[in-house]
Design an enzyme around this catalytic site. Structure first.
Site, PDB file in Angstrom:
ATOM      1  N   ARG A 210       0.811  -1.235   0.000  1.00  0.00           N
ATOM      2  CA  ARG A 210       0.000   0.000   0.000  1.00  0.00           C
ATOM      3  C   ARG A 210       0.838   1.277   0.000  1.00  0.00           C
ATOM      4  O   ARG A 210       0.376   2.351   0.401  1.00  0.00           O
ATOM      5  CB  ARG A 210      -0.974   0.047   1.182  1.00  0.00           C
TER       6      ARG A 210
ATOM      7  N   LYS B  55       3.604  11.728 -10.609  1.00  0.00           N
ATOM      8  CA  LYS B  55       2.816  10.879 -11.521  1.00  0.00           C
ATOM      9  C   LYS B  55       3.571   9.573 -11.739  1.00  0.00           C
ATOM     10  O   LYS B  55       4.736   9.585 -12.146  1.00  0.00           O
ATOM     11  CB  LYS B  55       2.621  11.572 -12.869  1.00  0.00           C
TER      12      LYS B  55
ATOM     13  N   GLU C  26      10.454  19.422 -23.514  1.00  0.00           N
ATOM     14  CA  GLU C  26       9.606  19.659 -22.332  1.00  0.00           C
ATOM     15  C   GLU C  26       9.969  20.988 -21.665  1.00  0.00           C
ATOM     16  O   GLU C  26       9.106  21.676 -21.126  1.00  0.00           O
ATOM     17  CB  GLU C  26       9.741  18.504 -21.322  1.00  0.00           C
TER      18      GLU C  26
ATOM     19  N   LYS D 228       7.724  23.837 -12.874  1.00  0.00           N
ATOM     20  CA  LYS D 228       6.865  22.673 -12.604  1.00  0.00           C
ATOM     21  C   LYS D 228       6.503  22.591 -11.124  1.00  0.00           C
ATOM     22  O   LYS D 228       5.359  22.284 -10.774  1.00  0.00           O
ATOM     23  CB  LYS D 228       7.543  21.386 -13.076  1.00  0.00           C
TER      24      LYS D 228
ATOM     25  N   GLU E 164      -3.868  17.496 -10.830  1.00  0.00           N
ATOM     26  CA  GLU E 164      -4.258  17.896 -12.184  1.00  0.00           C
ATOM     27  C   GLU E 164      -5.759  18.105 -12.354  1.00  0.00           C
ATOM     28  O   GLU E 164      -6.403  17.502 -13.216  1.00  0.00           O
ATOM     29  CB  GLU E 164      -3.751  16.870 -13.215  1.00  0.00           C
TER      30      GLU E 164
ATOM     31  N   ARG F 251      -2.420  22.210 -13.667  1.00  0.00           N
ATOM     32  CA  ARG F 251      -1.416  21.229 -14.107  1.00  0.00           C
ATOM     33  C   ARG F 251      -1.679  20.749 -15.539  1.00  0.00           C
ATOM     34  O   ARG F 251      -0.773  20.286 -16.215  1.00  0.00           O
ATOM     35  CB  ARG F 251      -1.355  20.055 -13.110  1.00  0.00           C
TER      36      ARG F 251
ATOM     37  N   ASN G 130       0.373  19.827 -20.168  1.00  0.00           N
ATOM     38  CA  ASN G 130       0.099  18.927 -21.296  1.00  0.00           C
ATOM     39  C   ASN G 130       0.129  19.659 -22.632  1.00  0.00           C
ATOM     40  O   ASN G 130      -0.258  19.088 -23.662  1.00  0.00           O
ATOM     41  CB  ASN G 130      -1.269  18.240 -21.119  1.00  0.00           C
TER      42      ASN G 130
ATOM     43  N   HIS H 162       0.818  17.902 -25.894  1.00  0.00           N
ATOM     44  CA  HIS H 162       0.740  16.460 -25.659  1.00  0.00           C
ATOM     45  C   HIS H 162      -0.452  15.784 -26.328  1.00  0.00           C
ATOM     46  O   HIS H 162      -0.378  14.600 -26.629  1.00  0.00           O
ATOM     47  CB  HIS H 162       0.733  16.156 -24.153  1.00  0.00           C
TER      48      HIS H 162
ATOM     49  N   HIS I 222       0.760  12.866 -28.439  1.00  0.00           N
ATOM     50  CA  HIS I 222       0.475  11.441 -28.195  1.00  0.00           C
ATOM     51  C   HIS I 222      -0.034  10.756 -29.463  1.00  0.00           C
ATOM     52  O   HIS I 222       0.280   9.593 -29.724  1.00  0.00           O
ATOM     53  CB  HIS I 222      -0.525  11.275 -27.046  1.00  0.00           C
TER      54      HIS I 222
ATOM     55  N   HIS J 139       9.398  10.802 -27.291  1.00  0.00           N
ATOM     56  CA  HIS J 139       8.265  11.543 -26.724  1.00  0.00           C
ATOM     57  C   HIS J 139       8.430  13.061 -26.938  1.00  0.00           C
ATOM     58  O   HIS J 139       7.513  13.743 -27.407  1.00  0.00           O
ATOM     59  CB  HIS J 139       8.164  11.217 -25.230  1.00  0.00           C
TER      60      HIS J 139
END
Ligand code: GLY
Length: 336
Positions: free
Chosen positions: A113, A135, A177, A213, A223, A227, A231, A234, A238, A250
């Site tokens: 956990r 993330k 980025e 960031k 997010e 946040r 993206n 993105h 993607h 990426h």
């Protein structure tokens, strides 16, 4: 230089220092069982270095590439911890890029956990972006990052001296980025990138990108609003990534994905910076293919997408557009 991520009980330090990887035990609590996760593309001495600082270390080297963000590889990490009697007080250290960080962070989030996780990014992309913010994820059924958790690291060690082993294309991958952060939040940083020689300026770019960031994550950890601006580039990126089937990095896809999502003057400046850093500026697929890849799971009519748009460098808007409007934007931007 240190930054501090302020997230109440999940707060942590981000150490940015040449040589900090070799002194991992000065920064991290390694007097316990430690799963050190790295990949086959990272010089093995980095993980060994960290392992030497631990009371009891187990190194797992996963195959390089996005394919390792899988249930299978996750199971390898969890099984290694279980077999070796790890308890809730032991920890995981990631030594690698975004794939290693996302996967091992998720293993740490789920084992017993949730156990402590430290991140030691070794690519520019993970140094400027993915190593902070919590993330963690694996991919499933062809969908990127769809199984995951927010699990903040206990500390992040950014050692820019490891970048000297990275090929230029990987450096450019990470710069995408950083350009994204500057384009949306920091016009001064963007101008600085335009005006300075990049390779000798990586320390500054890393520190300033991380500061942007950190500020965003402190305001919106999970997010639900701000946040989402991270993206930028993105959504289309993607789509390009799935068309490229592993042939583009990426950051290269994000670079291309930013271009249709900004006003003309901002686009001109982003284009110039992409060229300067060696990132692609032209799509090598059909725009319809990219559009299909982005929207294949969405109904065509009536549905909306939220996109991040840059009206002027250093600013952003979150726009709700129809699928039709979005299709027009993608095709107009990329049709020769
Ligand atoms: N890489 C974007 C984020 O962490 O939100």
């Amino acid at each position: 230089m240190n930054l501090h991520m302020n997230l109440d009980s999940d707060s942590y330090d981000i150490i940015i220092d040449h040589g900090c990887l070799a002194k991992a035990d000065e920064h991290l609590a390694l007097d316990r069982k430690v799963l050190v996760v790295t990949d086959a593309g990272v010089p093995a001495r980095y993980a060994k270095n960290v392992a030497c600082c631990c009371k009891e270390a187990y190194i797992v080297t996963i195959p390089q590439g996005e394919g390792s963000k899988s249930f299978e590889t996750l199971q390898t990490l969890l099984a290694t911890m279980l077999k070796n009697g790890f308890s809730r007080t032991d920890c995981v250290v990631a030594v690698g890029g975004g794939v290693v960080g996302d996967l091992s962070g998720f293993a740490a989030a789920t084992f017993m956990r949730g156990i402590d996780f430290y991140n030691i990014p070794t690519t520019l992309l993970s140094m400027v972006d993915s190593s902070i913010g919590g993330k963690t994820a694996i991919n499933f059924s062809g969908v990127k990052n769809c199984i995951g958790a927010f699990h903040q690291p206990k500390k992040v060690l950014v050692d820019p001296s490891v970048l000297h082993t990275l090929p230029d294309r990987q450096i450019a991958n990470g710069l995408a980025e950083a350009i994204k952060m500057a384009a949306t939040f920091d016009a001064d940083l963007f101008t600085w990138i335009e005006q300075n020689e990049i390779k000798s300026s990586l320390d500054t770019i890393i520190a300033r990108s991380l500061a942007i960031k950190k500020n965003v994550v402190e305001q919106d950890e999970k997010e639900s609003g701000l946040r989402r601006v991270l993206n930028f580039g993105h959504t289309i990126g993607h789509g390009i990534e799935s068309c490229a089937m592993g042939n583009l990095y990426h950051g290269e896809c994000v670079a291309l994905g930013m271009l249709p999502m900004c006003a003309p003057e901002a686009k001109k400046r982003i284009l110039n910076v992409l060229k300067k850093t060696g990132l692609p500026t032209e799509l090598c697929f059909d725009a319809s293919e990219v559009f299909e890849a982005i929207t294949h799971d969405k109904k065509r009519d009536g549905e909306h997408l939220r996109i991040v748009y840059v009206p002027e460098i250093g600013s952003y808007e979150i726009k709700k557009v129809t699928i039709k409007e979005f299709e027009h934007t993608v095709k107009e931007a990329f049709t020769k």
